[in-house]
Structure formats: C-alpha cells, structure tokens
Design an enzyme around this catalytic site. Structure first.
Site, PDB file in Angstrom:
ATOM      1  N   ASP A 208      -6.510  -0.987 -13.429  1.00 16.06           N
ATOM      2  CA  ASP A 208      -6.061  -1.269 -14.696  1.00 16.06           C
ATOM      3  C   ASP A 208      -7.071  -2.311 -15.587  1.00 16.06           C
ATOM      4  O   ASP A 208      -6.879  -2.350 -16.729  1.00 16.06           O
ATOM      5  CB  ASP A 208      -4.840  -2.344 -14.583  1.00 16.06           C
ATOM      6  CG  ASP A 208      -3.515  -1.648 -15.034  1.00 16.06           C
ATOM      7  OD1 ASP A 208      -3.544  -0.328 -15.326  1.00 16.06           O
ATOM      8  OD2 ASP A 208      -2.615  -2.050 -15.072  1.00 16.06           O
TER       9      ASP A 208
ATOM     10  N   ASP B  47      -1.621  -3.695  -1.744  1.00 11.18           N
ATOM     11  CA  ASP B  47      -2.213  -4.607  -3.176  1.00 11.18           C
ATOM     12  C   ASP B  47      -3.530  -4.605  -2.564  1.00 11.18           C
ATOM     13  O   ASP B  47      -4.156  -4.685  -1.501  1.00 11.18           O
ATOM     14  CB  ASP B  47      -1.652  -6.146  -2.779  1.00 11.18           C
ATOM     15  CG  ASP B  47      -0.289  -6.201  -3.615  1.00 11.18           C
ATOM     16  OD1 ASP B  47       0.192  -5.318  -4.255  1.00 11.18           O
ATOM     17  OD2 ASP B  47       0.275  -7.459  -3.486  1.00 11.18           O
TER      18      ASP B  47
ATOM     19  N   ASP C  57       9.458  -4.813  -7.238  1.00 11.63           N
ATOM     20  CA  ASP C  57       9.614  -4.324  -5.943  1.00 11.63           C
ATOM     21  C   ASP C  57      11.081  -4.337  -5.507  1.00 11.63           C
ATOM     22  O   ASP C  57      11.557  -3.484  -5.018  1.00 11.63           O
ATOM     23  CB  ASP C  57       8.543  -5.037  -4.996  1.00 11.63           C
ATOM     24  CG  ASP C  57       8.523  -6.636  -5.180  1.00 11.63           C
ATOM     25  OD1 ASP C  57       9.454  -7.072  -5.867  1.00 11.63           O
ATOM     26  OD2 ASP C  57       7.458  -7.062  -4.701  1.00 11.63           O
TER      27      ASP C  57
ATOM     28  N   ASP D 116      -5.882  -6.704  -1.896  1.00 11.38           N
ATOM     29  CA  ASP D 116      -6.405  -7.504  -0.733  1.00 11.38           C
ATOM     30  C   ASP D 116      -5.629  -7.385   0.394  1.00 11.38           C
ATOM     31  O   ASP D 116      -5.665  -8.387   1.325  1.00 11.38           O
ATOM     32  CB  ASP D 116      -6.295  -8.983  -1.339  1.00 11.38           C
ATOM     33  CG  ASP D 116      -5.032  -9.415  -1.617  1.00 11.38           C
ATOM     34  OD1 ASP D 116      -4.196  -8.706  -1.551  1.00 11.38           O
ATOM     35  OD2 ASP D 116      -4.967 -10.831  -1.761  1.00 11.38           O
TER      36      ASP D 116
END
Lengths: 254, 57, 877
Positions: C328, C375, C472, C377
């Site tokens: 993004d 995600d 989520d 990380d």
C-alpha cells in the site's frame, strides 16, 4: 572380526589419509586396530611416523623370502600397521602374478588368528588387480571414498571398478560411500554433494569429511589429524565416522 | 527422493502429534536446478541415473 | 591416577587413615592452594581466607579427595548469594537459611547431587513430607484412575466431537438444580460450612488432570460466584440514601460484568479441542493452489524481505504456490525486490479500507483456491502449508484455519518487567486456551495473520470485512453466519516481532477494543442469522472482554466509596462480605489457574488489564454509542528504544489512580483510629482491597518504565553445531547459539584456535542433508564467545540463511516449554515484587530530601531480601 576395505573411486581421493585417521580414531575409542596397506604407493606408513627411506613392508618381505607378517609395526599411539614396502616393477609383477594365489588374502588373515574384536582395515588401491579384488571379497564392509567432483561422479557411474562392484550383489550390498575433501566454498562441490546424496541415499555414510587444511598439515608432520589438531573440524568429522563404524558393527566403545 | 526432515520430526514430537508425511519440495526443485546448471552432470545423470539407483539400493 | 590414598580403599582405622593421609599426602599445601583459587579470588579479605581454610580442613577430614575438589563449586552453586571473598557475619545467617531451605524445599535438586550421607537425611525428610500428603494422595489417585478411564472413552478431537449443543433439554434441568443451590439463603454459619466443603472438593480435584476435574471446578466456581451475585442483588443493595445507592449500583454493575465474563470464559474453554494436522494426499497434483498475501504499508523492506524469503521457502509445489507482496506504500524498491525474487507485487491507486481493502483488492487479481495471509513481520516456517492444508481437504465446509501468533522478541510487558521466556505473555492465554476452546464450538476466530482462508467462501461474504477496524474477527463472524466452519491449529508455524514500546502496544489494543465494540454495535453476534448459540456466546465473550475497562476502573476506586464517603455500597456486615466474596474469589482463581495451566500465570492478567483499562474504557464506550468514530492506526514495529526512560504520558492516569488510593489509605487509618469499633472489619477489608489495588497499579507503573534495548535486531536463540572456515583453509567446529538477520553468536574453543577481531571467516551451517556457507566477519571475541556479522550476503545467500534459521519447522516449537505450570502463590509473590518495583521507580523521581527516607527503606528491604534463600539452577556437579 570387522574387516574394512577402503578403496578410492579413483586415485588421489585421500584414501590412505582416511584409513590412517580412522584407524587412529578407532584406537582412541579403545579398539584394537590393524591397518594393512595393500596399495603399492606405500603412503599409509607415513601417517604413522615411519621413516620415508625405510623400504620394509610385507611385499618386500615376501620378495626377500621373509615371512610377510614380520613387517608389522606398532606406532607410538598403539595402532598396528603393515606397510606395503618398496618394490620395483619386476618384483611387483612377480608378486601379483606368482605369489598371490587365489584367496591368498583371506587365508592369510585367517591364519593370523586374531581375536574377534580386532579391526582390520585394508587400504586398497583403486585399480583392480588380484590384491584389490581379493580385498573386496575378503572384507565385511567396503568404503568407497569419493571426492565431490565430476570426474569422481563419472567414475562412480561408469568405470571398471564400479561396474565390477555393482554387478556383484554380494559386493554392492556391503559397499558404502564416503564423501571426502568437500570444499565448503565451492558452489559446484556443494551442488554435487547434494547430487551424490540423491544418488546414494542410504548407502552414503552420513558424515562429510571437509577439505580441512589441518589434514594436509597433519600429514606434513607425519601424523594423524587427531594428534596434530585435536579440536579441528576434521578430527570431529573423522571421529563421527569412526563412531558410525562402531554402530555398524554393533561395537560398544568402552 | 528421501530427505532428512529432522526439523519436521522434531516439530511433531514436540507438538505431541503423529508424524506427518512430509514432502520436501524445495530440495527436489534444487536438484533439477543443479542439473540444468552443469551440462556434464546432466549428461551423466541422464544416461545412468535409473540403473545406478537400482543397483545401489 | 593421583598419589593420594583413598579412604574407602584402605583397611586402616579412620584415625590412622587421616594421619596417614596427612603424612603421605605431600600435596596438602598444593591442594589447599588450588582449593583456595577455586573458591576465592585474589581480592579476598583475611577473614574469608581464614574461613575458607577452616572449610578446607573440614572437607579434608571428611571427604575423599575427589569430592573435596568439588566442594568450592558446590558451595558457589548452592549459595550463589554469598560472596566468599568478603564473608561477614550475615553470611553465616545466609548460609544457614539457604541450607535449611535447600534441604527442606528443594529436596529434588539436592537429592541428586550431594553426598550419600546428606542424601539420607534428605530422603528421611522427603519421606515425612510424603507421609503428610499421602492421605490425600490415595484419594486423588483413586479419582485419577476413574477420570482417566472417562477421559479415554470421551476424548474429543475434531473427528468425533458433535457440535450440537442442546440447550433446552439440559439447561432447564441444570438451571433448576443450580437455582436451588444459588438462591437458598444461608445463615452465616451455613454459608461458612458450605464454602468450606466446596473448597475441600476443589482442593481435591485440583491436582487431577482431566476433563472431570475441570468440569467439577467450573461447576463449583460458578455455583459459589452465582451465590455471591444473588446475595448481592437480593440482600445488599441499600436504597436508603442516594449516595449509597449510587455507589452500590456502580459496584454491582462491575460485579455483574465480571460474573458474565467468568461464565462466558468457562463456557468458552470448557473443553479445548486439541486439533491435529491432517495428512495430505500422496500425489501432490491433488494439493490445492494457494496464494500467500503479505500486506505492507510503511514497514521497512528488511522486515518484509525476511517474511517473503521464508514464504518462498515454504514446501509446496511451485506451480501451486503464488506469493504476493501487497504494497500500500507503492514503493519502487519493493517492486524491484519482488522482481529479483520472482514474487508478485500488487499495488492499488487508493488506500481505502487499509489492510482489509488491500487484501480485497488483491483478491480481485489473483486466483488460488486458498489464501494465506502473513503480516509482513510474521515469518512462516517451511512446513506451514503442509501442516495446515490437510484440514481443508478433510473438511469441505472449512473456510478458515488459524494458527497461533508467536513472537520471538519480548513485548513491552515482558521487556519492562523482565519476564520474557519466564512467564507466559498476554498472548499465550488466547492462543493456548481460548482459541482451542473456541474451536470446540466451531467459533475459532480469524486473527488477521498466520491463517489460511478458502477463497470461494471469502468472496461469498464480500472479502475481508471493511466496516470495522478489527476486520479479522468481523470476517470470521461473516463466514460463520454463512454456515462455514473455522478451525484452530495450536502449532506455532510462524513467528513475528512484538510491538516495541508500551505506547505502541496500547495503541494496538485500543484498536482491537474499538473494533470489537464496533462489531458489537453494527453486527451484534447475539442477533442476526446463521450462528449457533455457542458461537454467539463465544463471540459475545470476545467482545465483552474489551468492555472491561470501565468495570476495572470501578474496582480500582470502589473501596474509596466507603473509606472516603463512608458509603455502604455493599449493605452487609464485614463478616458476611468476607464469607460470600472470598470463596467466590478463591474458587475463580483455582479454576482459572487450572484451566489456564501454563498459558497464563495467576494475577498477571490483573496487570495487563489494569494497564489497558484506562485506555480502552473511553474508545469502547464511544464506539458503543457511535461506531463510526475512530480511525485506523498502524502499529509501528521494529523501532529501537535507545535509552531507558519512564513513559510519563502513558502512566499519568495510573499516577492519578495511585494518588486517589493513597488518599483512601489515609482515610482508612483515620477511620480505624477514630471510627466506631464495629466498623473495624469493614475498614480492614477496604484497606486490604486498596493495598491490592496499589500493588497492581505499581505493576502498571513498572511497565511504563521502558527499558533500553541493546540491539535493533533481536537475537533468537538456537543451538546448532556449525563449522567455521578460516581464510587459511583451516576448519573448526563451533556452536551457533543465537542468530539475527545481521549476525550470529557462536561458541568455539579459543584454546585451540585464535580468531582475531575483524577476521574474515566463513560459517558452514547444516540443515538436514545440506549445508550452507556464509561469509562472516568477527566483531567481538570474548574467551570462547564469538560475535560475527554477515559480510554482504547476496539475495540467494539471504534466502539460504532464512532456510537454515527461521524456516526450520521446529524453530519455535519448544517455546512453550519455557513456561512452568502456574503456581498461584508464587505468582502472587512475583506480582508483589513487580508492584513494589513500580514504587521504587516512582520514589527515584522524587526530590532528594523526600527521597532519602525512601532510599533507607529501600536499602533495608534489599538487605533483608539478601538474607533470604535464593533459587538455584538445577545443574549437576
């Protein structure tokens, strides 16, 4: 009685070095070891601090009509070894064709009447002759030493030696492969070691012996690597190899 | 081709689950890549691969 | 062989032996010197040397030489808090206390290691201990046998459980029985006896592992706390004065909330499902195609890179695995990286809907049958898909499979309270117990990352939900409403970097809390179609959990109602309050400790929740009334706290609350001295309550003291044998003890090899059948420890490095083993310590003259503490 036959896929794969070092490390694990040099290059003795000039060996004893087993030595650390000795061409031809009759080696080993716990390691030339063929047949395990390069792979897949062993199930069943002198920095050798593993699968001894400068230096000092550099990677790898052998023959190290 | 999947075995043991039938896929792809990289290797393995494995097994 | 005579080998009498050995053993002095060197440094005082020589003489007379040589090590090991160089009188007390403690409490360690004579004493003591416990042991053993049989015949896994909860058949009966035991009014004595009997049953059931004791404990706890609530509603509301009524209603609101959460929590994790991976078909052609999405917005390439390389390493057929970075941030260097490693790079023209919008956009341009989200990380291990995907093939209705979120670095709580790898963190309860409990009710939630979703159902519900900021949980709710199943697999298959600072951590929790409140308003799980009752309850609990802020603040201030305003918010005598409230509290702690096992230690939740209470109270309340307010904030990760500092901004509300509670203490003392005597008990109860609040608030202050981080990259422990190759061609073995993206920590034998600072080396790391080599440079050598950094790894080497480290499928699986089973009492003690530490931090901020008495008090406290026995690592000498 564990009888090992250590044979290179081709020359200069470090055959004698492996034999001498494994013998020494087995002996460090409290095993009683005799190494028998069947290789006319007569290099094995140098690892055990024998004088380079000394021509004595079992083959030269036979040539000079002495009992061959009187050529046995014991190094300072206790490994017994029988050097090949120095011969000229005619003497060698005579030995191979006249003296060494069929099953000579297995009969001689039997006559020695060793205890069942004794390790005998036959350092065998990569060329097929009467001696090496007898060694292959007389032993209970063949270790085929190779270096991870393409000439070795080529010999491994198709050579007189490989075809001889592979076409005889009684030999190929007891044959194992050892990768020696694996250079960590070479991309090609790393790739090839993976290919070797892929080809040999369970027949590959799960210990890689790396190309360690310590091994070469130990030889220059006429010694074995566990004496010369006991903390080196080479010592550790060769010790793993010795321990692997113990497990293969179900021997408890005491 | 069989690979050592020690890490997966350790995972199963530690997580208290039955060993899973793990397939090493990346390494099999690596073999293909290696063969392509070195022509002589490709040639040797192309001709003699199958019978050799059968003999040594 | 040494030249000395071994006593046990000689036939002489003991005295003769001693005399002989002194005469024969010419090494007496030499041995003394080596003994002295082992136990003392060259800076020892004369008294120390004298005492050491006494010890030596004693050991000389009593022990064989072999054992004598071990004495210095044994002393140092078992008495780590004594500095033998500077022995003083107090050390004798320390020695005495520690010895008693070792022999009586830590018998198991001592038994293994100390000489036979002492071991005999130990055995006698252990026998007495066992004799004291044996009456209980017999009973519990009998019950254990019975419950084991039950558990064997009733073990639940995903194959045999039936997810049909028939409320009306059972619940009516249960409600009937329960309502009797809850509503019957007791006299004080009856209540006392009733509570005591229930407590006995709970204590008997607690040591038994199994489903029956779990159910027994839950039933007891629910009964006793329902009794409490019933009593509160029926007998203790005071409507005589408006101030009493006000405080009474506020308090009973908070208590009702707590009861509901307790009930829902018990329901949710009544029987956690231990789901196992399902085998995939032998033929890889039958394996489904999977897209891996790695959404990112502003995170550094270095972070995303590791995750991407790990995703590339996942073992799944190449043609069926497509990896996409969803950027993004529209950054050119990301695009370049994606081209280099041959993964997809997706961007979009706007950033509407943040992460959810980003994923939804990606769904329109990709087509794998399944979508896996990491995600940026969260680094997956190579077995991620082979462990998870089998479940989908076995269960056609399955639309979501979640795996645990695991963090290899400490979160702010763990870092600032120094509990990393010692005490389970805030996460572990959710992923260890709650999600597995949800799974039984087919209500496992989606947690945004480390999960697999089936594309078709996901598209059917319109992709990831964008209406709320917790996309989520909302997406999972949408899937459940459509009748799809979800699953939770409690096997750590990915690991991430925890939030760095407390403020960032709180920011993240505020977002979750606000999002859950939004879902509660917009799409209330109690209403609407498609959900089973159990699913509704599980969702309700998840959402109500985040409304805990206001009740928590009420509890933190409640005692002030009486102490300051003299309001009887509970209109009952002190003894009644004790007899109703204490059993409820004790039972709920016992039951929670039982159910949470090693995933959360008692009382720690108090600190987590107290820290968050103030911050989530406002946003959840606002979102409840107007769900549209509030924006999405991304959690910053990977930042470095260079210097330790006290986060004053964050802790202001807690300082305020501490202030109020201190005022409460002042009033308590005042009332105790000047108030009527019949109120003394009530005053004491409120005083204890206030003190407890102060301890917990002190804990919150401790968390706000941000401790310094030594490195920007967290070093992850590992234990692998590697080879080091010097430029000269010499190889040596070493042990890799930790790794990070930039370097390694190694141990090697420095007596055999010298490695110089800045020396260039290669490290050879084995993995399975292969070994990988990386160029490194030594940066720090200290005895046997060696720190190295990688020397300009190319992309392929980085990929291989990830393969040897993060990608190993067992990389994180032993982490649970760090945590011990909860021991409520020792937890309470650690909470006390943490709370106390908070006030130490505060005291240090005070001006000097005020500080002085505090410092003296502090010194005396640490002195007393130094006398107490200390724990030792169980390690054999």
């Amino acid at each position: 009685m564990p009888i090992l036959c250590v044979q290179g896929i081709q020359g200069s794969v470090g055959n004698s070095t492996v034999v001498a070092n494994v013998a020494r490390l087995l002996q460090e694990l409290n095993q009683d070891v005799l190494v028998f040099d069947l290789n006319p290059n007569n290099l094995l003795r140098l690892h055990f601090n024998m004088d380079w000039q000394n021509p004595v060996g079992w083959a030269s004893h036979i040539t000079h009509k002495k009992p061959w087993y009187q050529a046995a030595f014991k190094c300072e650390q206790g490994v017994q070894f029988i050097p090949f000795g120095t011969l000229d061409y005619t003497e060698y031809e005579h030995l191979i064709h006249e003296v060494i009759y069929e099953n000579w080696l297995s009969q001689q080993l039997e006559n020695l009447n060793f205890p069942a716990s004794k390790w005998i390691i036959l350092n065998t030339s990569n060329e097929l002759n009467t001696l090496s063929v007898q060694a292959l047949n007389a032993c209970n395990m063949i270790i085929r030493v190779c270096t991870p390069d393409l000439s070795c792979l080529s010999q491994l897949v198709n050579s007189i030696q490989s075809n001889y062993i592979n076409s005889r199930p009684e030999l190929s069943d007891k044959a194992f492969f050892l990768i020696n002198k694996l250079s960590a920095v070479s991309q090609l050798e790393n790739d090839l070691s993976l290919v070797f593993k892929n080809l040999m699968q369970k027949k590959l001894i799960p210990v890689n012996v790396h190309d360690d400068e310590n091994i070469k230096e130990a030889f220059a000092f006429k010694s074995t690597v566990s004496l010369y550099a006991s903390k080196s990677a080479a010592t550790k790898e060769l010790r793993s190899l010795a321990i692997w052998l113990l497990t293969q023959f179900n021997v408890q190290s005491s | 081709m069989e690979y050592e999947n020690n890490d997966v075995k350790a995972l199963c043991k530690n997580s208290n689950i039955d060993p899973i039938n793990y397939k090493e896929i990346k390494e099999s792809e690596t073999i293909t890549k290696i063969k392509k990289k070195w022509p002589l290797l490709d040639q040797i393995l192309l001709i003699n691969n199958q019978p050799f494995i059968q003999r040594t097994k | 062989m040494r030249d000395s005579i071994y006593f046990n080998e000689s036939n002489d009498s003991y005295v003769e032996q001693v005399v002989n050995s002194i005469l024969v053993n010419s090494n007496l002095i030499e041995n003394w010197l080596s003994f002295k060197n082992d136990i003392l440094s060259d800076k020892s005082t004369r008294i120390s040397t004298f005492i050491a020589s006494l010890i030596y003489l004693i050991t000389f007379l009593l022990l064989t030489e072999e054992n004598r040589l071990r004495v210095p090590y044994i002393l140092k090991h078992y008495y780590p808090h004594i500095n033998f160089d500077t022995v003083n009188g107090w050390d004798i007390l320390r020695f005495f206390l520690q010895s008693i403690w070792l022999i009586t409490v830590r018998t198991s360690i001592v038994k293994k290691t100390i000489d036979d004579n002492i071991a005999l004493t130990v055995r006698i003591l252990a026998f007495i201990k066992a004799a004291l416990y044996s009456p209980f042991k017999k009973t519990t053993h009998f019950i254990r046998l019975k419950t084991d049989q039950f558990d064997k015949s009733h073990s639940i896994n995903e194959d045999n459980y039936q997810n049909d909860f028939h409320p009306f058949a059972y619940v009516l009966l249960i409600i009937f029985i329960a309502s009797i035991s809850v509503t019957i009014p007791f006299t004080i004595y009856a209540q006392a006896i009733f509570s005591f009997l229930l407590w006995i049953v709970a204590v008997l059931a607690y040591p038994i592992v199994g489903q029956i004791s779990r159910l027994v404990l839950i039933t007891l706890s629910l009964t006793i706390s329902s009794r409490y609530l019933w009593w509160r509603y029926s007998e203790t509301i005071n409507i005589d004065s408006s101030i009493d009524t006000f405080f009474g209603i506020v308090l009973i609101f908070a208590e009702t909330y707590t009861w509901i959460i307790l009930f829902l929590g018990f329901f949710q994790s009544v029987w956690p499902l231990e789901r196992k991976p399902k085998t995939l078909p032998e033929n890889t052609n039958q394996w489904p195609s999977v897209d891996i999405f790695i959404p990112t917005y502003n995170e550094a390439l270095d972070i995303v890179k590791i995750t991407t390389l790990a995703a590339i390493n996942i073992d799944w057929p190449k043609e069926k695995l497509h990896i996409y970075i969803l950027d993004d941030g529209n950054r050119p260097q990301f695009k370049e990286f994606c081209e280099q490693v041959n993964v997809g790079y997706l961007t979009r023209s706007d950033n509407i809907g943040a992460k959810a919008g980003n994923i939804n956009q990606a769904l329109t341009v990709t087509n794998g049958e399944y979508v896996t989200i990491f995600d940026c990380d969260h680094i997956p291990v190579r077995s991620f898909l082979q462990v998870t995907m089998g479940s989908f093939l076995a269960e056609k209705k399955l639309a979501l499979l979640q795996t645990p979120h695991h963090f290899y670095s400490p979160d702010p709580f763990e870092r600032n309270l120094n509990t990393f790898k010692k005490t389970p963190n805030e996460n572990s309860l959710f992923y260890g117990v709650v999600q597995a409990g949800n799974d039984l009710w087919n209500a496992a939630f989606f947690c945004g990352s480390c999960a697999v979703l089936k594309r078709a159902p996901l598209l059917e519900v319109g992709g990831i939900a964008v209406e709320t900021v917790t996309e989520d949980a909302h997406t999972a709710l949408n899937l459940h409403r459509k009748g799809y199943h979800s699953a939770y697999l409690n096997i750590i298959q990915a690991s991430g970097h925890a939030t760095e600072s407390l403020s960032a951590h709180i920011g993240q929790r505020i977002r979750w809390a606000r999002g859950m409140a939004q879902v509660f308003r917009i799409d209330n799980p109690l209403l609407g179609p498609g959900l089973s009752l159990s699913q509704r309850l599980c969702y309700l609990n998840a959402m109500l959990h985040f409304f805990g802020g206001v009740p928590r603040l009420i509890f933190l201030l409640a005692p002030l109602g009486f102490l300051v305003f003299h309001s009887f918010s509970i209109y009952a005598s002190g003894i009644e309050i004790l007899l109703y409230a204490l059993p409820a509290i004790i039972h709920s702690s016992i039951t929670s400790a039982y159910m949470q096992g090693r995933y959360r230690h008692s009382f720690w939740a108090e600190i987590y929740e107290t820290v968050l209470a103030w911050y989530i109270a406002y946003p959840t309340t606002v979102a409840l009334f107007n769900p549209k307010i509030g924006s999405f904030n991304v959690t910053a990760k990977g930042g470095l706290i260079k210097d330790s500092f006290f986060d004053l901004t964050i802790s202001k509300p807690y300082l305020f609350l501490i202030g109020l509670n201190l005022v409460g203490i002042g009033f308590a003392i005042f009332r105790y001295i000047y108030g009527p005597t019949h109120e003394d008990l009530t005053v004491s109860i409120n005083l204890v309550w206030t003190l407890y609040n102060l301890i917990v608030l002190g804990g919150a202050i401790s968390v706000a003291q941000e401790s310094r981080q030594v490195r920007s990259e967290h070093r992850i422990e590992i234990n692998t044998e590697v080879l080091l190759r010097k430029e000269s061609g010499h190889l040596l073995t070493a042990l890799m003890i930790d790794f990070s993206n930039s370097g390694l920590g190694l141990k090697f034998d420095s007596t055999a090899f010298t490695i110089l600072k800045n020396e260039k080396l290669h490290v050879i790391i084995p993995r399975g059948d292969r070994e990988f080599i990386f160029p490194i440079r030594a940066i720090n050598i200290n005895n046997n420890s060696l720190s190295v950094v990688f020397d300009n790894l190319n992309l392929n080497q980085q990929l291989e490095l990830v393969k040897c480290t993060y990608s190993r499928s067992d990389a994180w699986c032993s982490w649970d083993n760090y945590y011990n089973i909860d021991k409520p009492l020792s937890s309470l003690i650690s909470i006390l310590a943490v709370g106390f530490h908070g006030y130490v931090i505060l005291a240090k901020k005070l001006p000097k003259p005020i500080l002085k008495p505090f410092l003296i008090a502090l010194h005396s406290k640490s002195f007393i503490q130094s006398l107490l026995p200390v724990n030792i690592v169980s390690h054999q000498y």
